[in-house]
Design a protein around this motif. Sequence first.
Motif, PDB file in Angstrom:
ATOM      1  N   ILE A   8      50.443  33.141  29.971  1.00 27.43           N
ATOM      2  CA  ILE A   8      51.048  34.212  30.760  1.00 27.43           C
ATOM      3  C   ILE A   8      52.256  34.768  30.012  1.00 27.43           C
ATOM      4  O   ILE A   8      53.142  34.016  29.610  1.00 27.43           O
ATOM      5  CB  ILE A   8      51.488  33.700  32.146  1.00 27.43           C
ATOM      6  CG1 ILE A   8      50.281  33.161  32.922  1.00 27.43           C
ATOM      7  CG2 ILE A   8      52.175  34.811  32.939  1.00 27.43           C
ATOM      8  CD1 ILE A   8      50.649  32.440  34.200  1.00 27.43           C
ATOM      9  N   ASP A  49      47.424  47.849  26.025  1.00 22.90           N
ATOM     10  CA  ASP A  49      47.560  47.739  27.482  1.00 22.90           C
ATOM     11  C   ASP A  49      48.304  48.939  28.042  1.00 22.90           C
ATOM     12  O   ASP A  49      47.928  49.505  29.068  1.00 22.90           O
ATOM     13  CB  ASP A  49      48.324  46.462  27.858  1.00 22.90           C
ATOM     14  CG  ASP A  49      47.497  45.208  27.618  1.00 22.90           C
ATOM     15  OD1 ASP A  49      46.280  45.360  27.429  1.00 22.90           O
ATOM     16  OD2 ASP A  49      48.080  44.114  27.614  1.00 22.90           O
ATOM     17  N   LYS A 111      41.378  32.498  36.564  1.00 27.66           N
ATOM     18  CA  LYS A 111      42.131  33.663  36.105  1.00 27.66           C
ATOM     19  C   LYS A 111      42.447  34.606  37.260  1.00 27.66           C
ATOM     20  O   LYS A 111      43.555  35.153  37.349  1.00 27.66           O
ATOM     21  CB  LYS A 111      41.345  34.404  35.022  1.00 27.66           C
ATOM     22  CG  LYS A 111      42.137  35.549  34.377  1.00 27.66           C
ATOM     23  CD  LYS A 111      41.382  36.166  33.213  1.00 27.66           C
ATOM     24  CE  LYS A 111      42.205  37.285  32.588  1.00 27.66           C
ATOM     25  NZ  LYS A 111      41.513  37.915  31.431  1.00 27.66           N
ATOM     26  N   GLU A 112      41.492  34.787  38.167  1.00 27.89           N
ATOM     27  CA  GLU A 112      41.723  35.663  39.319  1.00 27.89           C
ATOM     28  C   GLU A 112      42.798  35.093  40.243  1.00 27.89           C
ATOM     29  O   GLU A 112      43.612  35.841  40.799  1.00 27.89           O
ATOM     30  CB  GLU A 112      40.416  35.882  40.093  1.00 27.89           C
ATOM     31  CG  GLU A 112      39.430  36.788  39.383  1.00 27.89           C
ATOM     32  CD  GLU A 112      40.028  38.145  39.048  1.00 27.89           C
ATOM     33  OE1 GLU A 112      40.650  38.763  39.950  1.00 27.89           O
ATOM     34  OE2 GLU A 112      39.898  38.575  37.885  1.00 27.89           O
ATOM     35  N   LYS A 115      46.112  35.810  38.640  1.00 25.32           N
ATOM     36  CA  LYS A 115      46.453  37.219  38.852  1.00 25.32           C
ATOM     37  C   LYS A 115      47.003  37.449  40.251  1.00 25.32           C
ATOM     38  O   LYS A 115      47.992  38.157  40.439  1.00 25.32           O
ATOM     39  CB  LYS A 115      45.213  38.103  38.641  1.00 25.32           C
ATOM     40  CG  LYS A 115      44.836  38.347  37.196  1.00 25.32           C
ATOM     41  CD  LYS A 115      43.653  39.308  37.133  1.00 25.32           C
ATOM     42  CE  LYS A 115      43.254  39.618  35.705  1.00 25.32           C
ATOM     43  NZ  LYS A 115      42.087  40.528  35.652  1.00 25.32           N
ATOM     44  N   SER A 116      46.352  36.855  41.236  1.00 24.42           N
ATOM     45  CA  SER A 116      46.769  37.027  42.622  1.00 24.42           C
ATOM     46  C   SER A 116      48.182  36.485  42.851  1.00 24.42           C
ATOM     47  O   SER A 116      49.017  37.131  43.499  1.00 24.42           O
ATOM     48  CB  SER A 116      45.779  36.313  43.554  1.00 24.42           C
ATOM     49  OG  SER A 116      46.180  36.427  44.902  1.00 24.42           O
ATOM     50  N   LEU A 118      50.545  36.090  40.571  1.00 22.30           N
ATOM     51  CA  LEU A 118      51.499  36.939  39.870  1.00 22.30           C
ATOM     52  C   LEU A 118      51.778  38.229  40.627  1.00 22.30           C
ATOM     53  O   LEU A 118      52.918  38.712  40.664  1.00 22.30           O
ATOM     54  CB  LEU A 118      50.979  37.253  38.464  1.00 22.30           C
ATOM     55  CG  LEU A 118      50.903  36.073  37.488  1.00 22.30           C
ATOM     56  CD1 LEU A 118      50.295  36.524  36.162  1.00 22.30           C
ATOM     57  CD2 LEU A 118      52.268  35.440  37.262  1.00 22.30           C
ATOM     58  N   GLU A 119      50.753  38.785  41.262  1.00 26.45           N
ATOM     59  CA  GLU A 119      50.962  40.002  42.038  1.00 26.45           C
ATOM     60  C   GLU A 119      51.845  39.733  43.250  1.00 26.45           C
ATOM     61  O   GLU A 119      52.675  40.569  43.628  1.00 26.45           O
ATOM     62  CB  GLU A 119      49.613  40.589  42.480  1.00 26.45           C
ATOM     63  CG  GLU A 119      48.844  41.255  41.352  1.00 26.45           C
ATOM     64  CD  GLU A 119      49.684  42.303  40.624  1.00 26.45           C
ATOM     65  OE1 GLU A 119      50.285  43.159  41.297  1.00 26.45           O
ATOM     66  OE2 GLU A 119      49.749  42.243  39.382  1.00 26.45           O
ATOM     67  N   GLY A 130      53.560  40.031  32.679  1.00 26.24           N
ATOM     68  CA  GLY A 130      52.620  39.436  33.623  1.00 26.24           C
ATOM     69  C   GLY A 130      51.167  39.469  33.220  1.00 26.24           C
ATOM     70  O   GLY A 130      50.294  39.243  34.059  1.00 26.24           O
ATOM     71  N   THR A 131      50.874  39.718  31.946  1.00 22.57           N
ATOM     72  CA  THR A 131      49.474  39.710  31.526  1.00 22.57           C
ATOM     73  C   THR A 131      49.022  38.286  31.211  1.00 22.57           C
ATOM     74  O   THR A 131      49.822  37.398  30.938  1.00 22.57           O
ATOM     75  CB  THR A 131      49.252  40.594  30.289  1.00 22.57           C
ATOM     76  OG1 THR A 131      50.140  40.182  29.256  1.00 22.57           O
ATOM     77  CG2 THR A 131      49.491  42.059  30.626  1.00 22.57           C
ATOM     78  N   ILE A 132      47.699  38.083  31.263  1.00 30.24           N
ATOM     79  CA  ILE A 132      47.111  36.753  31.096  1.00 30.24           C
ATOM     80  C   ILE A 132      46.090  36.806  29.972  1.00 30.24           C
ATOM     81  O   ILE A 132      45.268  37.721  29.904  1.00 30.24           O
ATOM     82  CB  ILE A 132      46.379  36.315  32.384  1.00 30.24           C
ATOM     83  CG1 ILE A 132      47.292  36.461  33.595  1.00 30.24           C
ATOM     84  CG2 ILE A 132      45.874  34.882  32.257  1.00 30.24           C
ATOM     85  CD1 ILE A 132      46.518  36.478  34.913  1.00 30.24           C
TER      86      ILE A 132
END
Length: 352
Positions: A8, A49, A111-112, A115-116, A118-119, A130-132
């Motif tokens: 991350i 990105d 991974k999902e 993401k959740s 981090l959001e 915040g990218t993975i």
Amino acid sequence: MKWMRFRIKTNEESEDIIVSSMMDIGLEGAQIEDNAPLTAADKEQMFTDDLQDADDEETGVDSSMVDRNIDSGCAFLNFFVEVDDNNTLSLHEYDENGDEITVSKTPDQMKEEIKSVLEELRAFSDIGDGTISVDVTEDIDWINNWKQYFHKFFVDDVLVIPSWETPDEEDKKKANITLHIDPGTAFGTGMHETTQLCIRALRKYMTPGARVLDVGTGSGVLSILAMKFGAGHTVGTDLDPCAEPAVADNKKANDIAAKDFDLIIGNIIDDNGVQEQVGTDYDIVVANILPYVLVPLTPIVPGLLKDGGIYITSGIIEAKEDVIRKAHEDAGLTVIEVCKQGEWVSVISKKA
């Protein structure tokens, strides 16, 4: 042996919150790289990105901003999970009662979930990029890599130092107390802000010869320091059997007698056997653990404390302060102090 690394990209200020939040979904043992210079691949990915996020020329890339981001570097958090033969990941999580359970997930599911999380964090905190990224490696030596990031440091006049470093003359002048600690991969060092909040609270509320209960003791940092602050006896509990060798090594390194610090493995929240071993009439109960464990723990704490006893809780992000304060009050305890360091909170209460 194959390991999957979830990497991350964030900033230094968000490291603790992200690591703490990732524990909720089973990711532990974070490898932290502060102020890491961006590789050529990182720079290329950053530019790509940003381009992908641009909807049109009016919202295109500000090349000067990209340059500033590259020059300033960033922080990376690496989480390693062993890959099973069927290409799934086995992770340890805790249910609503604080019981440890094993959950199997696919890399995409993991991974999902990341993401959740981090959001959710992004809604109230600047977590940076915040990218993975995800990759697989074999037989990595990440078990020992953490040593290059852990160096001696001070918490006020307490010197915390690992076995592979030696205090210099300035350290000796400044330090009134020295904590020798080798945390290994699973447990804390005292560096984390939540632990420092507990250290200061223990020192403030310590009375000579006090009995102290340390819930979630890990490597024994708080229990050992309680002894150095004047406690007469400490008891630590932990769910992880790996705490036993860590505590034993650190007791020895700090000349703590076996009889002065007892370790109990098990869940104090709902295991009657553990509760019987722990006993009652403590002057101080300290718990540096996450809010989802503090909430079910707190109702049993008044039964562990003497009248006038102190309950110290930490591991609390600011957004959860009211939840933990309410847990104290619902248990019949009187909140006497709330301390803050960075984005972390310690709630301290007293039994009437």
